[in-house]
Design a protein around this motif. Sequence first.
Motif, PDB file in Angstrom:
ATOM      1  N   PRO A 187     -15.954  -6.434  -3.078  1.00 40.51           N
ATOM      2  CA  PRO A 187     -17.023  -5.459  -2.053  1.00 40.51           C
ATOM      3  C   PRO A 187     -16.207  -5.661  -1.377  1.00 40.51           C
ATOM      4  N   TYR A 188     -15.379  -6.431  -0.195  1.00 45.34           N
ATOM      5  CA  TYR A 188     -14.513  -6.658   0.711  1.00 45.34           C
ATOM      6  C   TYR A 188     -13.590  -5.688   0.617  1.00 45.34           C
ATOM      7  N   ALA A 189     -13.324  -5.300  -0.524  1.00 45.93           N
ATOM      8  CA  ALA A 189     -11.709  -4.524  -1.434  1.00 45.93           C
ATOM      9  C   ALA A 189     -12.228  -3.051  -0.960  1.00 45.93           C
ATOM     10  N   GLY A 190     -13.698  -2.796  -1.048  1.00 48.73           N
ATOM     11  CA  GLY A 190     -13.924  -1.017  -1.114  1.00 48.73           C
ATOM     12  C   GLY A 190     -14.727  -0.521  -2.937  1.00 48.73           C
ATOM     13  N   GLY A 191     -14.707  -1.785  -3.614  1.00 47.69           N
ATOM     14  CA  GLY A 191     -15.653  -1.670  -4.433  1.00 47.69           C
ATOM     15  C   GLY A 191     -14.312  -1.566  -6.332  1.00 47.69           C
ATOM     16  N   VAL A 192     -15.482  -1.553  -6.837  1.00 50.78           N
ATOM     17  CA  VAL A 192     -14.768  -1.181  -8.696  1.00 50.78           C
ATOM     18  C   VAL A 192     -13.935  -0.761  -8.585  1.00 50.78           C
ATOM     19  N   GLU A 193     -13.238   0.702  -7.895  1.00 48.03           N
ATOM     20  CA  GLU A 193     -12.577   1.687  -7.377  1.00 48.03           C
ATOM     21  C   GLU A 193     -11.126   0.798  -7.519  1.00 48.03           C
ATOM     22  N   HIS A 194     -11.811   0.198  -6.049  1.00 48.30           N
ATOM     23  CA  HIS A 194      -9.711  -0.468  -5.794  1.00 48.30           C
ATOM     24  C   HIS A 194      -9.544  -1.920  -6.377  1.00 48.30           C
ATOM     25  N   ALA A 195     -10.464  -2.465  -6.746  1.00 49.31           N
ATOM     26  CA  ALA A 195     -10.309  -4.007  -8.150  1.00 49.31           C
ATOM     27  C   ALA A 195      -8.787  -4.447  -8.500  1.00 49.31           C
ATOM     28  N   ASN A 196      -8.282  -3.217  -9.179  1.00 48.23           N
ATOM     29  CA  ASN A 196      -6.687  -2.989  -8.837  1.00 48.23           C
ATOM     30  C   ASN A 196      -5.810  -3.613  -7.881  1.00 48.23           C
ATOM     31  N   ASP A 197      -6.605  -2.963  -6.971  1.00 48.51           N
ATOM     32  CA  ASP A 197      -5.549  -4.087  -5.389  1.00 48.51           C
ATOM     33  C   ASP A 197      -5.911  -5.626  -5.029  1.00 48.51           C
ATOM     34  N   LEU A 198      -6.826  -5.780  -5.676  1.00 48.93           N
ATOM     35  CA  LEU A 198      -6.890  -7.673  -6.511  1.00 48.93           C
ATOM     36  C   LEU A 198      -6.104  -8.414  -7.535  1.00 48.93           C
ATOM     37  N   LEU A 199      -5.566  -7.254  -8.130  1.00 51.96           N
ATOM     38  CA  LEU A 199      -4.030  -8.374  -9.306  1.00 51.96           C
ATOM     39  C   LEU A 199      -3.113  -8.902  -8.403  1.00 51.96           C
ATOM     40  N   PRO A 200      -2.724  -7.804  -7.997  1.00 50.76           N
ATOM     41  CA  PRO A 200      -1.226  -8.428  -7.223  1.00 50.76           C
ATOM     42  C   PRO A 200      -1.458  -9.902  -6.830  1.00 50.76           C
ATOM     43  N   PRO A 201      -1.695 -10.409  -5.255  1.00 55.57           N
ATOM     44  CA  PRO A 201      -1.902 -11.772  -5.596  1.00 55.57           C
ATOM     45  C   PRO A 201      -2.494 -12.537  -6.397  1.00 55.57           C
ATOM     46  N   LEU A 202      -3.938 -12.680  -7.568  1.00 57.20           N
ATOM     47  CA  LEU A 202      -4.219 -13.255  -8.293  1.00 57.20           C
ATOM     48  C   LEU A 202      -2.922 -13.400  -9.265  1.00 57.20           C
ATOM     49  N   GLU A 203      -2.476 -11.862 -10.007  1.00 56.62           N
ATOM     50  CA  GLU A 203      -1.150 -12.389 -11.128  1.00 56.62           C
ATOM     51  C   GLU A 203      -0.091 -13.621 -10.368  1.00 56.62           C
ATOM     52  N   THR A 204       0.196 -12.789  -8.725  1.00 54.49           N
ATOM     53  CA  THR A 204       1.168 -14.586  -8.624  1.00 54.49           C
ATOM     54  C   THR A 204       0.540 -16.043  -8.037  1.00 54.49           C
ATOM     55  N   LEU A 205      -0.741 -16.009  -7.432  1.00 55.57           N
ATOM     56  CA  LEU A 205      -1.347 -17.240  -8.173  1.00 55.57           C
ATOM     57  C   LEU A 205      -1.638 -18.123  -8.991  1.00 55.57           C
ATOM     58  N   SER A 206      -1.824 -17.774 -10.811  1.00 57.61           N
ATOM     59  CA  SER A 206      -2.105 -17.631 -11.346  1.00 57.61           C
ATOM     60  C   SER A 206      -0.936 -18.121 -12.341  1.00 57.61           C
ATOM     61  N   THR A 207       0.481 -17.964 -11.376  1.00 61.59           N
ATOM     62  CA  THR A 207       1.297 -19.272 -12.135  1.00 61.59           C
ATOM     63  C   THR A 207       1.626 -20.469 -11.307  1.00 61.59           C
ATOM     64  N   LEU A 233      -1.539 -11.714   1.897  1.00 58.81           N
ATOM     65  CA  LEU A 233      -2.271 -12.443   1.160  1.00 58.81           C
ATOM     66  C   LEU A 233      -1.361 -13.019  -0.448  1.00 58.81           C
ATOM     67  N   SER A 234      -0.581 -12.238  -0.579  1.00 57.67           N
ATOM     68  CA  SER A 234       0.553 -11.971  -2.002  1.00 57.67           C
ATOM     69  C   SER A 234       1.644 -12.557  -1.308  1.00 57.67           C
ATOM     70  N   GLU A 235       2.060 -12.336  -0.328  1.00 59.29           N
ATOM     71  CA  GLU A 235       2.957 -13.022   0.736  1.00 59.29           C
ATOM     72  C   GLU A 235       3.109 -14.282   0.780  1.00 59.29           C
ATOM     73  N   ASN A 236       2.221 -14.400   1.234  1.00 61.57           N
ATOM     74  CA  ASN A 236       2.337 -16.186   1.749  1.00 61.57           C
ATOM     75  C   ASN A 236       1.312 -16.658   0.450  1.00 61.57           C
ATOM     76  N   ASN A 237       1.627 -17.330  -0.783  1.00 62.45           N
ATOM     77  CA  ASN A 237       1.386 -17.669  -1.958  1.00 62.45           C
ATOM     78  C   ASN A 237       1.886 -18.628  -2.327  1.00 62.45           C
ATOM     79  N   GLU A 238       3.252 -19.713  -1.120  1.00 64.06           N
ATOM     80  CA  GLU A 238       3.839 -20.890  -1.307  1.00 64.06           C
ATOM     81  C   GLU A 238       2.695 -21.479  -0.834  1.00 64.06           C
ATOM     82  N   ASP A 239       1.771 -22.432  -0.470  1.00 64.02           N
ATOM     83  CA  ASP A 239       1.122 -22.959   0.293  1.00 64.02           C
ATOM     84  C   ASP A 239       0.493 -24.455  -0.362  1.00 64.02           C
ATOM     85  N   ASP A 240      -0.227 -25.438   0.193  1.00 62.66           N
ATOM     86  CA  ASP A 240      -0.804 -26.782  -0.873  1.00 62.66           C
ATOM     87  C   ASP A 240      -1.269 -26.067  -2.045  1.00 62.66           C
TER      88      ASP A 240
END
Length: 181
Positions: free
Chosen positions: A77-97, A54-61
Amino acid sequence: MPTIEEPIYYPIAVLIDELKNDDIQLRLNSIRRLSTIARALGEERTRKELIPFLSENNEDDDEVLLAMAEELGVFIPYAGGVEHANDLLPPLETLSTVEEKAVESLCRVGTQMRESDLVDHFLPLVKVRQGGGEQNSLCLIFDRLAACEWFPARVSTCGVFHIAYPSAPNTLKTELRSIYT
């Protein structure tokens, strides 16, 4: 020769293939079923395969990016709980642009993160680490977005401050206020 497990995974394979399809509606339908894909993959494969994809495929409609940002905001919850929440930051950072909804999702994820993870992973979204001339791989929304000419990118930097600031060490708070101003 088909195995007993194939019928279970076939719908998931279809959803994953639809993430790459040329038809926007098929991609959108698949994005809206990311939680189903993640549950089928399991937490580890979601972190190691789906989130990087998902991080790599962010140039979409825009509609697809909006749906992706919304889905990732409730993906802890799907990433493994709060201990893995930081894994969601890169795609969200990119999307926030490009998508303001990603800022809301970044904040939603940030509010659920542990204090230590906020300092180690979320704060770098706001503050560039000094020293050595190198930047963190997340590299920070502020450095990349605050100086950006695009309005949504600049707004994104302001939208995450209220999550990062309270967890910042006192030595950085003055600097963060200065950057914000």
